[in-house]
Write an enzyme that holds these catalytic residues in place. Structure first.
Site, PDB file in Angstrom:
ATOM      1  N   GLU A  55      36.384  -7.004 -27.791  1.00 28.04           N
ATOM      2  CA  GLU A  55      35.522  -5.913 -28.604  1.00 28.04           C
ATOM      3  C   GLU A  55      34.888  -6.135 -26.947  1.00 28.04           C
ATOM      4  OE1 GLU A  55      34.548  -3.706 -30.851  1.00 28.04           O
ATOM      5  OE2 GLU A  55      35.490  -3.885 -31.822  1.00 28.04           O
ATOM      6  N   ASN A  66      29.263   5.769 -28.545  1.00 22.75           N
ATOM      7  CA  ASN A  66      30.388   6.459 -29.070  1.00 22.75           C
ATOM      8  C   ASN A  66      30.063   7.683 -29.283  1.00 22.75           C
ATOM      9  OD1 ASN A  66      31.533   4.166 -30.053  1.00 22.75           O
ATOM     10  ND2 ASN A  66      29.880   3.766 -31.413  1.00 22.75           N
ATOM     11  N   ASP A  68      30.145  10.060 -31.703  1.00 23.21           N
ATOM     12  CA  ASP A  68      29.287  10.299 -32.748  1.00 23.21           C
ATOM     13  C   ASP A  68      28.036  10.127 -32.213  1.00 23.21           C
ATOM     14  OD1 ASP A  68      28.998   8.090 -33.216  1.00 23.21           O
ATOM     15  OD2 ASP A  68      29.750   7.608 -35.025  1.00 23.21           O
ATOM     16  N   SER A  70      26.616   7.815 -31.491  1.00 22.23           N
ATOM     17  CA  SER A  70      26.105   5.977 -32.605  1.00 22.23           C
ATOM     18  C   SER A  70      26.398   4.634 -31.349  1.00 22.23           C
ATOM     19  CB  SER A  70      26.772   5.245 -33.806  1.00 22.23           C
ATOM     20  OG  SER A  70      28.083   5.199 -33.637  1.00 22.23           O
ATOM     21  N   ASP A  72      27.187   0.850 -30.022  1.00 22.03           N
ATOM     22  CA  ASP A  72      27.681  -0.467 -30.348  1.00 22.03           C
ATOM     23  C   ASP A  72      27.500  -1.435 -29.787  1.00 22.03           C
ATOM     24  OD1 ASP A  72      29.257   0.609 -32.346  1.00 22.03           O
ATOM     25  OD2 ASP A  72      30.693   1.086 -30.346  1.00 22.03           O
ATOM     26  N   ASN A  79      27.790  -1.377 -35.008  1.00 13.47           N
ATOM     27  CA  ASN A  79      27.528  -0.099 -34.677  1.00 13.47           C
ATOM     28  C   ASN A  79      25.980   0.081 -35.172  1.00 13.47           C
ATOM     29  OD1 ASN A  79      28.048   2.964 -36.265  1.00 13.47           O
ATOM     30  ND2 ASN A  79      29.105   3.057 -34.493  1.00 13.47           N
TER      31      ASN A  79
END
Ligand SMILES: *[C@@H]1O[C@H](CO)[C@@H](O)[C@H](O)[C@H]1NC(C)=O
Length: 149
Positions: A55, A66, A68, A70, A72, A79
């Site tokens: 990750e 991201n 969309d 959002s 991380d 998220n």
């Protein structure tokens, strides 16, 4: 005044360095062990180490945007849409925390949130990268050379 200015720039330089902080693999193993993640919900320390690597490459302060909208956060790339609030887009905020808290070097908030995630349906499969790169693979080498005591 001169000294003060120098001190301030020195301090902000140090802050910048610590913001881009990587944690050593065995140091991470020790923190995860101390916080009782070894065997938590059936996942071993090696699962958590593999997860952290795929990750974030052990980057405690990693933030990723991201498609969309959002974001991380942190070593486990948690998220903002579901788990933490960053005041940038809608969040369910299931971990009841600000996303910035998940970037703290002591890792306590992100471990607390990760426990919540892994306790839910799907367990560690909530992290797609873990499912693809870690699940069902030999992982014991992640602990090579690490002592927990
Ligand atoms: C860690 O993540 C931060 C934020 O995403 C980034 O600015 C920094 O360059 C990363 N550090 C390393 C060493 O990759």
């Amino acid at each position: 005044m001169m000294t003060r200015a120098l001190l301030i720039s020195l301090v902000s330089c140090l802050v910048t360095i610590s913001k881009a902080r990587l944690i050593n693999r065995c140091d991470l193993a020790r923190v995860l062990h101390q916080e009782d993640l070894d065997g938590f919900e059936g996942y071993s320390l090696t699962d958590w180490l593999c997860l952290a690597f795929v990750e974030s490459k052990f980057n405690i302060s990693k933030i990723n945007e991201n498609a969309d909208g959002s974001f991380d956060y942190g070593i486990f790339q948690i998220n903002s849409h579901y788990w933490c609030n960053d005041y940038r887009s809608h969040s369910e905020n299931i971990c009841h925390t600000e996303c910035q808290e998940l970037l703290r070097p002591n890792l306590l908030s992100i471990i607390h949130c990760a426990k919540k995630i892994v306790s839910g349906a799907g367990g560690m499969k909530n992290w797609v990268a873990w499912r693809i790169h870690c699940s069902g693979r030999p992982l014991s080498y992640w602990m090579t050379g690490c002592r927990l005591g």
